[in-house]
Design a protein around this motif. Sequence first.
Motif, PDB file in Angstrom:
ATOM      1  N   GLU A  85      -7.596  -3.382  -4.424  1.00  0.00           N
ATOM      2  CA  GLU A  85      -7.983  -4.791  -4.380  1.00  0.00           C
ATOM      3  C   GLU A  85      -6.764  -5.693  -4.265  1.00  0.00           C
ATOM      4  OE1 GLU A  85     -11.611  -6.019  -6.883  1.00  0.00           O
ATOM      5  OE2 GLU A  85      -9.909  -6.956  -7.903  1.00  0.00           O
ATOM      6  N   ILE A  86      -6.906  -6.704  -3.445  1.00  0.00           N
ATOM      7  CA  ILE A  86      -5.865  -7.728  -3.334  1.00  0.00           C
ATOM      8  C   ILE A  86      -6.450  -9.034  -3.848  1.00  0.00           C
ATOM      9  CG2 ILE A  86      -4.556  -9.130  -1.680  1.00  0.00           C
ATOM     10  CD1 ILE A  86      -3.205  -6.553  -1.725  1.00  0.00           C
ATOM     11  N   LEU A  87      -5.677  -9.726  -4.706  1.00  0.00           N
ATOM     12  CA  LEU A  87      -6.112 -11.016  -5.254  1.00  0.00           C
ATOM     13  C   LEU A  87      -5.528 -12.135  -4.402  1.00  0.00           C
ATOM     14  CD1 LEU A  87      -5.487 -10.283  -9.045  1.00  0.00           C
ATOM     15  CD2 LEU A  87      -7.521  -9.821  -7.654  1.00  0.00           C
ATOM     16  N   ILE A  88      -6.363 -13.135  -4.146  1.00  0.00           N
ATOM     17  CA  ILE A  88      -5.923 -14.247  -3.300  1.00  0.00           C
ATOM     18  C   ILE A  88      -6.508 -15.550  -3.828  1.00  0.00           C
ATOM     19  CG2 ILE A  88      -5.993 -15.209  -0.960  1.00  0.00           C
ATOM     20  CD1 ILE A  88      -6.224 -12.376   0.137  1.00  0.00           C
ATOM     21  N   PRO A  89      -5.689 -16.565  -4.093  1.00  0.00           N
ATOM     22  CA  PRO A  89      -6.229 -17.852  -4.544  1.00  0.00           C
ATOM     23  C   PRO A  89      -7.145 -18.450  -3.465  1.00  0.00           C
ATOM     24  CG  PRO A  89      -3.848 -17.784  -4.853  1.00  0.00           C
ATOM     25  CD  PRO A  89      -4.223 -16.589  -4.040  1.00  0.00           C
ATOM     26  N   LEU A 135      -7.113  -9.243 -13.026  1.00  0.00           N
ATOM     27  CA  LEU A 135      -6.086  -8.205 -12.925  1.00  0.00           C
ATOM     28  C   LEU A 135      -6.545  -6.910 -13.582  1.00  0.00           C
ATOM     29  CD1 LEU A 135      -2.916 -10.317 -13.704  1.00  0.00           C
ATOM     30  CD2 LEU A 135      -3.309  -9.004 -11.604  1.00  0.00           C
ATOM     31  N   GLY A 136      -6.117  -5.812 -13.037  1.00  0.00           N
ATOM     32  CA  GLY A 136      -6.478  -4.539 -13.638  1.00  0.00           C
ATOM     33  C   GLY A 136      -5.867  -3.397 -12.860  1.00  0.00           C
ATOM     34  N   PRO A 137      -6.218  -2.195 -13.184  1.00  0.00           N
ATOM     35  CA  PRO A 137      -5.632  -1.019 -12.522  1.00  0.00           C
ATOM     36  C   PRO A 137      -6.033  -0.923 -11.053  1.00  0.00           C
ATOM     37  CG  PRO A 137      -7.407  -0.370 -14.017  1.00  0.00           C
ATOM     38  CD  PRO A 137      -7.211  -1.817 -14.230  1.00  0.00           C
ATOM     39  N   GLN A 138      -7.063  -1.705 -10.676  1.00  0.00           N
ATOM     40  CA  GLN A 138      -7.461  -1.712  -9.259  1.00  0.00           C
ATOM     41  C   GLN A 138      -6.655  -2.707  -8.454  1.00  0.00           C
ATOM     42  OE1 GLN A 138      -8.836  -3.311 -11.632  1.00  0.00           O
ATOM     43  NE2 GLN A 138      -9.391  -5.316 -10.828  1.00  0.00           N
ATOM     44  N   THR A 139      -5.790  -3.484  -9.124  1.00  0.00           N
ATOM     45  CA  THR A 139      -5.046  -4.547  -8.446  1.00  0.00           C
ATOM     46  C   THR A 139      -3.852  -3.980  -7.673  1.00  0.00           C
ATOM     47  OG1 THR A 139      -5.642  -6.057 -10.224  1.00  0.00           O
ATOM     48  CG2 THR A 139      -3.835  -6.721  -8.760  1.00  0.00           C
ATOM     49  N   ALA A 140      -3.900  -4.112  -6.382  1.00  0.00           N
ATOM     50  CA  ALA A 140      -2.738  -3.693  -5.586  1.00  0.00           C
ATOM     51  C   ALA A 140      -1.697  -4.797  -5.572  1.00  0.00           C
ATOM     52  CB  ALA A 140      -3.175  -3.364  -4.169  1.00  0.00           C
ATOM     53  N   GLY A 141      -2.168  -6.036  -5.525  1.00  0.00           N
ATOM     54  CA  GLY A 141      -1.214  -7.127  -5.497  1.00  0.00           C
ATOM     55  C   GLY A 141      -1.901  -8.470  -5.388  1.00  0.00           C
ATOM     56  N   ALA A 177       0.379  -5.788 -14.675  1.00  0.00           N
ATOM     57  CA  ALA A 177      -0.820  -5.037 -14.322  1.00  0.00           C
ATOM     58  C   ALA A 177      -0.524  -3.968 -13.275  1.00  0.00           C
ATOM     59  CB  ALA A 177      -1.893  -5.998 -13.806  1.00  0.00           C
ATOM     60  N   GLY A 178       0.733  -3.858 -12.886  1.00  0.00           N
ATOM     61  CA  GLY A 178       1.098  -2.825 -11.921  1.00  0.00           C
ATOM     62  C   GLY A 178       0.957  -3.277 -10.474  1.00  0.00           C
ATOM     63  N   GLY A 179       0.681  -4.565 -10.264  1.00  0.00           N
ATOM     64  CA  GLY A 179       0.532  -5.067  -8.895  1.00  0.00           C
ATOM     65  C   GLY A 179       1.839  -5.647  -8.382  1.00  0.00           C
ATOM     66  N   LEU A 180       1.850  -5.920  -7.099  1.00  0.00           N
ATOM     67  CA  LEU A 180       3.018  -6.550  -6.496  1.00  0.00           C
ATOM     68  C   LEU A 180       2.648  -7.949  -6.010  1.00  0.00           C
ATOM     69  CD1 LEU A 180       4.621  -3.630  -4.429  1.00  0.00           C
ATOM     70  CD2 LEU A 180       5.077  -4.327  -6.790  1.00  0.00           C
ATOM     71  N   LEU A 181       3.688  -8.767  -5.840  1.00  0.00           N
ATOM     72  CA  LEU A 181       3.456 -10.150  -5.425  1.00  0.00           C
ATOM     73  C   LEU A 181       3.885 -10.373  -3.974  1.00  0.00           C
ATOM     74  CD1 LEU A 181       3.552 -10.768  -8.624  1.00  0.00           C
ATOM     75  CD2 LEU A 181       3.937 -13.107  -7.780  1.00  0.00           C
ATOM     76  N   TYR A 182       2.957 -10.870  -3.188  1.00  0.00           N
ATOM     77  CA  TYR A 182       3.230 -11.179  -1.801  1.00  0.00           C
ATOM     78  C   TYR A 182       3.392 -12.680  -1.633  1.00  0.00           C
ATOM     79  CZ  TYR A 182       3.175 -11.440   3.178  1.00  0.00           C
ATOM     80  OH  TYR A 182       3.553 -11.680   4.469  1.00  0.00           O
ATOM     81  N   TYR A 183       4.449 -13.092  -0.958  1.00  0.00           N
ATOM     82  CA  TYR A 183       4.686 -14.512  -0.715  1.00  0.00           C
ATOM     83  C   TYR A 183       4.406 -14.823   0.752  1.00  0.00           C
ATOM     84  CZ  TYR A 183       7.115 -19.019  -0.471  1.00  0.00           C
ATOM     85  OH  TYR A 183       7.423 -20.345  -0.299  1.00  0.00           O
ATOM     86  N   ARG A 189       0.834  -1.200   0.000  1.00  0.00           N
ATOM     87  CA  ARG A 189       0.000   0.000   0.000  1.00  0.00           C
ATOM     88  C   ARG A 189       0.880   1.266   0.000  1.00  0.00           C
ATOM     89  NH1 ARG A 189      -5.105   0.500   1.885  1.00  0.00           N
ATOM     90  NH2 ARG A 189      -5.716   2.658   2.251  1.00  0.00           N
ATOM     91  N   ALA A 190       1.904   1.249   0.857  1.00  0.00           N
ATOM     92  CA  ALA A 190       2.789   2.411   0.945  1.00  0.00           C
ATOM     93  C   ALA A 190       3.493   2.645  -0.394  1.00  0.00           C
ATOM     94  CB  ALA A 190       3.813   2.207   2.056  1.00  0.00           C
ATOM     95  N   TYR A 191       3.850   1.546  -1.046  1.00  0.00           N
ATOM     96  CA  TYR A 191       4.519   1.652  -2.345  1.00  0.00           C
ATOM     97  C   TYR A 191       3.620   2.352  -3.356  1.00  0.00           C
ATOM     98  CZ  TYR A 191       6.172   0.052  -6.925  1.00  0.00           C
ATOM     99  OH  TYR A 191       6.579  -0.012  -8.235  1.00  0.00           O
TER     100      TYR A 191
END
Lengths: 453, 453, 489, 489
Positions: free
Chosen positions: C157-161, C199-205, C231-237, C144-146
């Motif tokens: 929006e955050i995407l999560i499987p 994915l889209g411009p609303q995707t934070a990660g 899509a401009g998002g980041l990946l969280y592991y 978010r800070a990024y």
Amino acid sequence: MSYIPHTHEDEQSMLRSIGLQHRDQLFDEIPAELAAPALDLPESLNEMQVLRLLSKKAGHFDERRCFMGFGAYAHHIPAAVWDIVGRGEYMTAYTPYQAEASQGTLQVIYEFQSMMAMLTGMDVCNASVYDGASGLAEAVLMALRLQKKHPNPRVLVPDSVHPWYRQTLRSIVSQQGVQICEMGHNAQGQIDPSYLDEEIGKGAAVLVLAQPNCWGVLDDVDHLTDQAQKAGIKVVALVNPTSLALLKPPGAWGTRGADLVVGDAQPLGIPLSSGGPYVGFLACRLESVRQLPGRLVGRTVDLSMRPGFTLTLQAREQHIRRAKATSNICTNQGLAMSAATIYLSLLGAEGLARVAAVSHQRMLELTRLLEASGISPFFAAPVFHERVFRLPVPVQPVLQAMAQRGFEAGVDMGSYDVALQHGLLVCTTELLESEDIRDYAQALAEVIREIQS
Amino acid sequence: MSYIPHTHEDEQSMLRSIGLQHRDQLFDEIPAELAAPALDLPESLNEMQVLRLLSKKAGHFDERRCFMGFGAYAHHIPAAVWDIVGRGEYMTAYTPYQAEASQGTLQVIYEFQSMMAMLTGMDVCNASVYDGASGLAEAVLMALRLQKKHPNPRVLVPDSVHPWYRQTLRSIVSQQGVQICEMGHNAQGQIDPSYLDEEIGKGAAVLVLAQPNCWGVLDDVDHLTDQAQKAGIKVVALVNPTSLALLKPPGAWGTRGADLVVGDAQPLGIPLSSGGPYVGFLACRLESVRQLPGRLVGRTVDLSMRPGFTLTLQAREQHIRRAKATSNICTNQGLAMSAATIYLSLLGAEGLARVAAVSHQRMLELTRLLEASGISPFFAAPVFHERVFRLPVPVQPVLQAMAQRGFEAGVDMGSYDVALQHGLLVCTTELLESEDIRDYAQALAEVIREIQS
Amino acid sequence: MTLIFEHSIKGRRASAQAPLVRPECVDLPKHLLRSVPPELPEVSELQVVRHYTRLSQKNFSIDTHFYPLGSCTMKYNPRGAHRAAMLPGFLARHPLALPEHSQGVLSCLYDLQEMLKELTGMKGVSLTPAAGAQGEFAGVAMIRAYHQSRADHRRTEILIPTAAHGTNPATAVMCGYTVREIPVLDNGDVDLDALQLALGPQTAGLMMTNPSTCGVFERQIKKIAELVHAAGGLLYYDGANLNAILGKVRPGDMGFDVLHMNLHKTFATPHGGGGPGSGPVGVHERLLPFLPIPIVGCNEDGVYSWLDERDIPQTIGRLSAFMGNIGVLLRAYFYARQLGHDGLLKVGAYASLNANYLMHRLKDVGFKLAYPERRASHEFIITLEWEAKHWGVTAMDFAKRLLDYGFHAPTTYFPLLVPECLLIEPTETESRAELDAFVEAMKSIRDEARDNPQLLKDAPHTLPVRRLDDVRAARELDLCWKSGLSGDK
Amino acid sequence: MTLIFEHSIKGRRASAQAPLVRPECVDLPKHLLRSVPPELPEVSELQVVRHYTRLSQKNFSIDTHFYPLGSCTMKYNPRGAHRAAMLPGFLARHPLALPEHSQGVLSCLYDLQEMLKELTGMKGVSLTPAAGAQGEFAGVAMIRAYHQSRADHRRTEILIPTAAHGTNPATAVMCGYTVREIPVLDNGDVDLDALQLALGPQTAGLMMTNPSTCGVFERQIKKIAELVHAAGGLLYYDGANLNAILGKVRPGDMGFDVLHMNLHKTFATPHGGGGPGSGPVGVHERLLPFLPIPIVGCNEDGVYSWLDERDIPQTIGRLSAFMGNIGVLLRAYFYARQLGHDGLLKVGAYASLNANYLMHRLKDVGFKLAYPERRASHEFIITLEWEAKHWGVTAMDFAKRLLDYGFHAPTTYFPLLVPECLLIEPTETESRAELDAFVEAMKSIRDEARDNPQLLKDAPHTLPVRRLDDVRAARELDLCWKSGLSGDK
Ligand SMILES: Cc1ncc(COP(=O)(O)O)c(C=O)c1O
Ligand SMILES: Cc1ncc(COP(=O)(O)O)c(C=O)c1O
């Protein structure tokens, strides 16, 4: 400050149900003139205060580099050992007289007996006597019981047996009129077969053979064992259990093996702790087991034929046999024995051999470095992990100066035996890295130079 | 060095039964280009080596006399606490999801909940959040959930709340757009009711009330609670649990009591340990329990109607409710919570009151001595067991010089708040005897004299 | 079942544990004082020791039982690490002790940061998060800070499987995001088409773990990373499953921008019956400015110090009052130093060997695998759907019956997408004999399920309590002992 | 029941616990070396921890159970004392460390000597004996040394009441004496007439405990002391029962010349499942020259040192290689310092209160007391002779059935002179509730004995094993695991 759980109301109602007014009445059978006078004792403290006091008293000995041995050895003790042994179920149980409620302790003992039997090469090992030295006395008394024919028995003890073991042996067995004969050593620090021949000539019942001896020196135990046994002498082997991962087990000494094996299992996971509690062990052949003092656990079955453990052959012990027991020992060193069992499980044969081999290796490294500085061993014979070095200066100031540098440098042999004046007994174990050995050798050389100048 | 139990033969036969030749094939679904490069990591060590290393790193902080508080408090921890908590059955269990196999942990939690509810005067306490500061954030978020009407909620936080608690609160709740408003203090270090009136005028949803505040100062919490609640503001009490043995529990503040109570149970048997692990707690009224984050244990019955314990109201938690959970917390501070439970059992109400009263008493002694040397408190209001003193010299060199004398002398308040320049926060607990207080006062006077000259 | 309160008698005390006297606090205003003491138990020290020692024996734990709880990595917790962390010199250190007196502990933490960077392929690490979920919070807050630092305010929006752990969606929400779930294919991989659509411009990660909680490695990870980044998002592991690949593959090399690790899993620190854990975060270059404080720094002279907002002005801030769970970090440091290069490189390999072996053996005795075509990672899933349908026994019945056999149950009903599932994670520290014994037990329970399903439904039979009534627990809330109201004596 | 050996697999190692390499020992002569390694278990660290943790749970102990084992004083062992004794600075100290580095520990031991002198009314104390029996040995050896120092060589006999503990006669024999037993009257006191008949110029001394193992105070002790002294003998006090009178009466004041104390009883050091204990000896003036070495001395400058044969030339000598069980002595020191004057003075009083209360309650529910007219000391005896005769259940059956009720059994069949007896010692650290629960259990077992004696004969029913076959254990000796011969897997 006390651990008494009663409130005043508890106490009152309990006294009422006994029919008394005051707890002093509980002592009304005791003649009044015997009542204790006012006692001069310190004030109560709480746990915090005593712990603070004792933390100060404990100090930081653990940070010094320890090169001392001579019967007590600093090895790494896996953290798991005392974490487990310190569990209330082990630490706060009594001797496992109620077998069904003590299967934990009993199985540990059985495993200890098994491991020590394997390590010594014997059939049976008891589940501890007080320590190695008192154990030696028990061993000698047992050996004499096995030697019924000898009316006024002589026991041969080389002077290479630890002097305090010899003292202990003497204070215990002399009560029963047993005669201890000390045997000298040769220039190698070993027992010369000819000395033994001489003693055999005088008649003897028991020979104590220490391997390594108190200076770390290894003897030709095969030969000596055969020589003694041929003359009808029982051989009591006195050993360091760590060394047995490398050295021939007493059960295999000579043609028939030693008759008894005794020692202190302190090196197997028991902290130095200023000298105790340690844990003696005593192993023998199956045919002699009824003469063995101390506790023994056997595997048996329960009413459903499931296996379980129980104290056995209690007819050897004082609580059954009283005046006819093999020893008066009752409380032994149970918890330390449990620690040794866990230690041996964690190390295994290979781990213990590494501990022994590295300890030995460090002594080779140290000998090389000291010899390079002109400090040579007193005795030329091979050693396990300790050795007497001949210093060019008196030992005491060296110990002091080394202590200043953070080393517990060794033991002054001259204070035990004038013949070893200027002899410094040094011990190395796996706790010391090669770097520590180098630091020590360098510091010792410096200290000697300073004292000389 | 590893904890893998397999021998080479084990590995081979296991691979065979999977139908593979080499363990690398287990990773054959992973794109080859992703394989890790050669890694720069230190060499393996054995336990002995790492323990030696870490013993050196640990040093002897435990021998210094600690006069520091400011959110972390040195109290005596009974030896029994960590001996029991360190038992494998507690330490190496997971969260008690399988209730029948976790009755030990579950009952401890139930007892913790009960004790903390009594101490805080609330109905329910959760079984830990990470620490007091993150707990404060959870409390504020919960209070806001209880305040559904407020669209853009303002949270009032006095600046006498520990600055790092305020920072933590901000980093957590600001993610959800919550607005934090800081409120000043008066010359006594207290919250002036007039400031609160002013903020109420601007509209606010939640007020945080720390008792004692981060300078040790006690506020008139009854009045402030009533004032806030009358205005429809939820009151979150932030407390030191030790102090609650003496001080009015938040459940009894004002007419209706605080709405939520949060704090860190570190003073209850948890070591300082450089700052963690500690253990936050959060207590509330029964009617709000469905908004409470964190674990809860309930007493229930089994198939035979025997009592037993199980996790309950799990629909509040992330593993059931996912995105709709009251918090994302999963692993909490279970073991520290268990330690606090045992601590409270050992101390009881009377013991804890003694700890609190002696801690307070020592601060009175210290204040008296320091005032005699011309060092007076920054704030005149009554304090619990810490207090800011105004030094005639800068604090940093004082801390250094006191450290030389073996004292951790306190915390430099100027580095948190310029208004408190020259302010030294000092904390006293029962660990310090009157003699330590005298030594400290004397040393401080000397040190100041030296710096002044 | 006796509560400690039921041992209590008014006026009793464990007198060794408190000051000998109780001073009057006459200087304090009366209205600030407590009028009635809290009803804490009044018991003797022996009663406390006995009560909590006996209670402990009612727990399963690694030290007493095989504990193949999937996703939890219940491996051996070295006693040496406990010894080290309990050294008085560590325990007594105040968090605000002068840095001169703290160089030892700081150097450990610094080295730990460095080792974690190397093992994950990340550029910066902060040790402060207290557990995995707090690490997730820090990670998403950094995402978010990024975006905010780039004035990119559209990303909500955050995407999560769907397979993800519950903390992932809960964290996203705590950070003010909405969650969109991405389906998982029958082979355990993420549905790429669905991802692309989402994915889209609303995707934070995107938050995911790899291997996933399905117990399989996401093979399309490179592609996924490309798509999300494009899509401009980041990946969280989510590093809860790092144990599976430790020393084999690094999240940083897979394209993840930020991760947390569960030191209480991969680094063998004990779970403590629910914590404390530790969830350090690691970040790629572009998130370095946002790391949570404090972090340990080291200057040219080798002097260590805590870095805070003065050093890292864009930090997302502090997550707890002090510096995280240092006692846990010291244990992890111990573990990492002891294993060292060679040991650490073996962890993933042998964790996978044990899981794959156990999976094959269970399949051989008749269990159905959720992903039969796939390699197991450090864990795998079996589904008891067939048994449930034909014999009327559930995964939970199996779980409870395992307790009777002296095994802790695997994770039940997670991940949610596999019906009647058990997620099984043996870890690398269990012996083959233990795994074989587990297979035997499972086989025997399966036979019981066929021949006598009631045996499972009534299980457990041999524990301190029989199956507990959860519904009643939630309905008739009893969360707190009250004097005079004790249910039993 | 699995032995640690049965977890073993060739080549496995707990690799964290040994040096990383194994150097060759090429310099050692081959014939001195071992050819086959010992068959120690080859197990992982987890296996060891799990094995011994699980085993521990099969024990009863003070920390888990009421343990009213008569003559054994199973009271609470303070955890603080354990903490103190396990301080690294104590543990790592070599026994031959320079005295300059040992002043701390020496000062504790010196103070302990002083406190023990004060509490027993003796003039000198040596802490070296490792347990009660070794204390007895030292004591009798001093009696012998005393007579020899006076050239009084006729004294060959030690008198011992029949109620005495087995260590007493065994010790006398180890010291080269013959034993003559003195009968005990029906009221528990020594038969004075028999004593007078037995005394003579051959009498070296009398060993007794007071209160005796009959659980009653010997009221004629003054008279006994006079008689023995008049005959030229000395009086030995077996201090195993000191707990009963601590702070109330002192052996030194009763006329005893020498005694041992069991610190693992009266001073609350743990029994460890069989030891280590500690059995310091205290002596009257005339035996001072013979005390066993080493002893801690203190010079005018407050410097402590070990005294040995140079300082005490007539010493009976050394009893072990070093200085006794110092770790145990430190725990006893802790205990004595914590209780201090007030606490120590209460020990005997409350030990007696608990014993008398329990005795009265058991009598009230129908049990027969061995000495119904007497006060109990810290322990007392009930006899189940009636139950044995009428219902066919023995004291041992009662004992085994108590285990099912969660109580450790009292001492059975000791002292030998009371048929079917249980010697019951509750100690002062047990609560009234615990005592009441024990009474309830005993009452309930007595009802069972009447209604269903087989229940007792088959007991225990709820422990890891049922009643064990001792006879088989002694007949088919299995004292040692042998590879390939394992009875069970
Ligand atoms: C996959 C996964 N992610 C995240 C978490 C959360 O970690 P923690 O419990 O440390 O907060 C867990 C823990 O169970 C997990 O298994
Ligand atoms: C009366 C009595 N005397 C002597 C002893 C022997 O003491 P120890 O076991 O310490 O050798 C005991 C121990 O049980 C005892 O009860």
